[in-house]
Motif scaffolding. Sequence first.
Motif, short mmCIF file in Angstrom:
data_model
loop_
_atom_site.label_atom_id
_atom_site.label_comp_id
_atom_site.label_asym_id
_atom_site.label_seq_id
_atom_site.Cartn_x
_atom_site.Cartn_y
_atom_site.Cartn_z
N VAL A 85 0.83 -1.20 0.00
CA VAL A 85 0.00 0.00 0.00
C VAL A 85 0.87 1.25 0.00
CG1 VAL A 85 -1.71 1.30 1.32
CG2 VAL A 85 -1.93 -1.17 1.08
N ALA A 86 2.00 1.19 0.72
CA ALA A 86 2.84 2.38 0.84
C ALA A 86 3.87 2.50 -0.27
CB ALA A 86 3.54 2.37 2.20
N TYR A 87 3.85 1.55 -1.23
CA TYR A 87 4.88 1.55 -2.28
C TYR A 87 4.97 2.89 -3.02
CZ TYR A 87 7.57 0.08 -6.35
OH TYR A 87 8.52 0.00 -7.34
N PRO A 88 3.83 3.46 -3.45
CA PRO A 88 3.94 4.75 -4.17
C PRO A 88 4.58 5.83 -3.31
CG PRO A 88 1.73 3.83 -4.36
CD PRO A 88 2.44 3.00 -3.35
N LEU A 89 4.38 5.75 -1.99
CA LEU A 89 4.98 6.75 -1.10
C LEU A 89 6.48 6.50 -0.95
CD1 LEU A 89 2.15 6.59 1.55
CD2 LEU A 89 2.49 8.37 -0.16
N ALA A 90 6.85 5.23 -0.88
CA ALA A 90 8.27 4.89 -0.77
C ALA A 90 9.02 5.38 -2.01
CB ALA A 90 8.44 3.38 -0.60
N ILE A 91 8.38 5.20 -3.18
CA ILE A 91 8.99 5.64 -4.43
C ILE A 91 9.21 7.15 -4.41
CG2 ILE A 91 8.40 6.04 -6.86
CD1 ILE A 91 9.56 3.28 -6.26
N ARG A 92 8.28 7.85 -3.75
CA ARG A 92 8.41 9.30 -3.68
C ARG A 92 9.28 9.74 -2.52
NH1 ARG A 92 4.20 7.82 -6.28
NH2 ARG A 92 3.20 9.08 -7.89
N GLY A 93 9.93 8.78 -1.85
CA GLY A 93 10.90 9.12 -0.82
C GLY A 93 10.32 9.67 0.47
N ARG A 94 9.05 9.34 0.77
CA ARG A 94 8.46 9.82 2.02
C ARG A 94 9.06 9.05 3.20
NH1 ARG A 94 3.47 11.63 -0.01
NH2 ARG A 94 4.07 12.95 -1.75
N PRO A 95 9.17 9.70 4.36
CA PRO A 95 9.75 9.03 5.53
C PRO A 95 8.88 7.86 6.01
CG PRO A 95 8.87 11.20 6.11
CD PRO A 95 8.82 11.10 4.63
N ARG A 96 9.57 6.92 6.66
CA ARG A 96 8.91 5.69 7.09
C ARG A 96 7.65 5.94 7.94
NH1 ARG A 96 9.45 0.41 8.06
NH2 ARG A 96 11.21 0.30 6.62
N ALA A 97 7.76 6.87 8.88
CA ALA A 97 6.63 7.12 9.79
C ALA A 97 5.39 7.53 9.00
CB ALA A 97 7.00 8.20 10.80
N GLU A 98 5.60 8.41 8.02
CA GLU A 98 4.47 8.87 7.22
C GLU A 98 3.87 7.72 6.41
OE1 GLU A 98 5.34 12.04 4.44
OE2 GLU A 98 3.49 11.58 3.35
N ARG A 99 4.77 6.88 5.87
CA ARG A 99 4.29 5.75 5.06
C ARG A 99 3.43 4.83 5.90
NH1 ARG A 99 9.93 4.99 3.16
NH2 ARG A 99 9.90 2.93 4.08
N GLU A 100 3.90 4.55 7.12
CA GLU A 100 3.16 3.62 7.97
C GLU A 100 1.81 4.20 8.38
OE1 GLU A 100 5.85 2.59 11.10
OE2 GLU A 100 6.96 1.17 9.81
N ARG A 101 1.81 5.51 8.67
CA ARG A 101 0.57 6.14 9.08
C ARG A 101 -0.44 6.10 7.93
NH1 ARG A 101 -0.93 10.81 8.18
NH2 ARG A 101 1.11 11.62 7.61
N ARG A 102 0.04 6.44 6.75
CA ARG A 102 -0.85 6.50 5.58
C ARG A 102 -1.35 5.10 5.20
NH1 ARG A 102 -4.67 8.73 2.80
NH2 ARG A 102 -4.41 8.70 0.53
N ALA A 103 -0.45 4.09 5.29
CA ALA A 103 -0.86 2.72 4.97
C ALA A 103 -1.97 2.28 5.92
CB ALA A 103 0.34 1.78 5.04
N ALA A 104 -1.80 2.60 7.22
CA ALA A 104 -2.81 2.20 8.21
C ALA A 104 -4.14 2.88 7.90
CB ALA A 104 -2.33 2.55 9.60
N GLU A 105 -4.05 4.17 7.55
CA GLU A 105 -5.24 4.95 7.21
C GLU A 105 -5.99 4.34 6.02
OE1 GLU A 105 -4.02 9.18 7.42
OE2 GLU A 105 -5.03 9.28 5.46
N LEU A 106 -5.21 3.97 4.97
CA LEU A 106 -5.82 3.42 3.77
C LEU A 106 -6.42 2.05 4.03
CD1 LEU A 106 -3.06 4.58 1.33
CD2 LEU A 106 -5.48 5.07 1.00
#
Lengths: 283, 266, 345
Positions: C96-117
Amino acid sequence: MSAREAPTPYWLGLLPALALLVLFLVPFGIMLAVSVAGREAGGFFTWGFDLASYARVFSPFVGRILVTSVAIALGAAILAVALALPFTVILGGMSRRAQTVVLVVLLSALSLSEVIIGFSVNTLLSQTAGVGNLLAWLGLLEAPRAFTPGLFALMTGLVYLSFPYAVLVLYPPVARLDPELAQAARTMGASPLRTFATVTVPLLRAPILGATILVFVFVLGSYLLPQVLGRPQHWTLSVHITDQAIYQSNLPFAAAMAVLLLAVALALVGLSLLVTRERRTGT
Amino acid sequence: MSRRLGGLYVVVLLGLLSLPILVVAGVSLNGGQSLRFPPVDPSLRWYGELFRAADWTGPLRNSVVIAALASLLAVAVALPLALHSWGRGGWLTRVLMVLGVAPFMLPPVITALGFLVFWVSLGMYGQMAATVLSHGIFLVTLPLVTISLGLVSIDRSLVEAARTMGATRGQVLRTVVLPLVAPYVVSGYAFAFVLSLNEYIIAYMVAGFTVETLPIKIFNSLRYGYTPIMGVVSVLFVLVAALVFGTIGAFGNLPRLLGSDRAEGR
Amino acid sequence: MNDLALRDLTKRFGPVAAVDGVTLDIPGGKFICLLGPSGCGKTTLLRLIAGLEDPSEGRILVGDEDITDRPAHRRDFGMVFQSLALFPHLSVGDNVAYPLAIRGRPRAERERRAAELLDLVRLPGMAGRRIHQLSGGQRQRVAIARGLAVDPSLFLLDEPLSALDANLREHMQVELRQLQTRLGVTTLVVTHDQKEALTMADLVIVMDKGRVQQMGAPMEVYRDPANAFVAGFIGSSNLLLATLLDRTTVEVAGRRILLSPEDRVKAEPGPVLLSVRPEDVRLAPEGLLARVTFVRDLGESVQLVLDQGGREMTALFAPRDRPAANVGDEVRLAFAPGGVVVLRP
């Protein structure tokens, strides 16, 4: 332009292309050049253009070697494929787990050095260990005897060497066979043996022929078993090439014989490709 | 062939296949210098000897170093070639693929002689680097086949999905393709390693008199004096091969790797 | 929400035009279904919009911006593939967080957004699972969550529900539609299932042979098909060869039928096709002669299969209106007012 962009950059192919060119094609080119080079006593060779080595290649001496090589390799290939075919068909019907176990054993045997196979079979057939000993102990022989060197030992070794290879060459076409065809034959009253003979083997005719040729080329490449298990009259072209290159220091002659062997091998591999392809499109 | 009879046939042939190895394993247990079976005064003495006797430790080290480096080279050539072929195709790529598979299909003597004259011409005859490079090229076929199989099994939509999510070509290769193909790279390396360890003729022709490997050492011992250490090495090689292929079989899909389409295990 | 516009979009594979001169204006914020039989070019059209294929001709615009030459990875659209294309080597959360990882977002944000989605698609707490541990429906939701990860301006789905069994499918159709209504993201779904399209869509685009046949609201496309293809493809329809005599009279099988003012006439006098929905076919004392060949009792409805002068027709009735006709009986047929569409043949 975006979608047509290939998933890999073009320069990715450059490194392997360069490596194969320099380290594979160039050596072959040099070998061709050496086959027409002059022999240098005590050294390797001197560049030049001299067909003397080819004149020796087309002599009765090499002719006899070629006939011996082909006879031995053909015999071993037919034996190995004959043993491997039912083996592979049975293997293909096993569970995935059982198949994996058998394949591990086959790969282990296949990867063994010819040196080790030669040594093992030699030991098995020797006077002090193995079969001779066993037969004497059973009272079938008066005294333990060796079965090596000789044609029997050589053929045993070559079949041992090529059996796993034959199975692995036959494995893909056999594994792709629709099992329902054989099952259909069974429901129509054919016994398992009859099903094998009237359905499985005819379906696999082209792969069997292709496999026999590939195994033949594989045995033709055996350079060590004829020395360890056979007598000098059983030496194949591969053995003589090694012998000329290393012990007789005649690289040009070795290279010319290698070119002959290459021609035979390429022709046969091409033939096997043709056989399997024509069958596939022809029917 | 009823089911049971068929099973028996397979077991008997596998038994025959292991017979010489069992005899050699027995021979390796001889207490003395002789090669008797059944062994006389069984002991594990020669197993220690392999790692102590100076004339065997050298070949042992050579073999391991050559196999480790040559397999690395084989993978280094095969991985980009397999990727290139998967990503682009075209006739030039097909020619390269044939070149990558050819060394393995031809009688090895031919390849060996080619390498011999090549290194003689370069003045590198007899050096370990020559053996490593020769083995590396000779064994390219194995990782090339395994990696190509791995790439073919990757669903193209995974690559496209990564693209739609913003990944550049390099990012797709790094985050999707390479992780998925990694097990096949490792299998390819392992196949090449085992075969390099066992390879004789090329090592012999390229540097047989200066860089002795274990197969060369065994062959020389066949000519100049048998010792149970030969049995020890054989047993060890069988064990290494069984360990490597057994591991691939346990964690990977060996039937698929060897060309069975139907063995799609889950 | 920006509108999506396609201008003369064409994609040829060799001599075949998979997409043939498509011009469309797709309003932002809507749920649109691209509907058509297999091979009609709908998936190719979606892939052109995603940037996975290059058009042979034509332009693609978002708002005023021409994105035709922009590569797929810079379009910032979300896409769900028919195979779902979930990465087997990544966990649910990392997928779920792959597109965010590609855009270089920090881990904490990726995890928060993945949980939200994952909460959004009703898979709370599943981030640590492996893909192969999920059921078909759960994988479906992960793919949807992943497609929405970067708040895409356009959400593309290629036959997203085709792998699910019938019950789950109907359930997911409702859920997908509710999700879209909540987020308001412009959503374009490719499907060959007309029921699916009618259930979910604000707008249906019917395609055939690489061309757009009709675009409109679901009921409009159903009640008022633009041509014989749409009439035949959407729902089942009786298509009868007839002759239009004037604006109010057609002749079918030698019998004159008066059209009602609500019937739609889209052809000039001459040979025409009448499209009549099965639910608009009635039994009457006067009308076309037909013979009952089969009675299909579907529980919620009763269907009569009829032989009308060698051509097969169907008529649909509510159980309470079940006619007293049996197989072999001769009956007379009439059409409900407003149930007839007169089309060019």
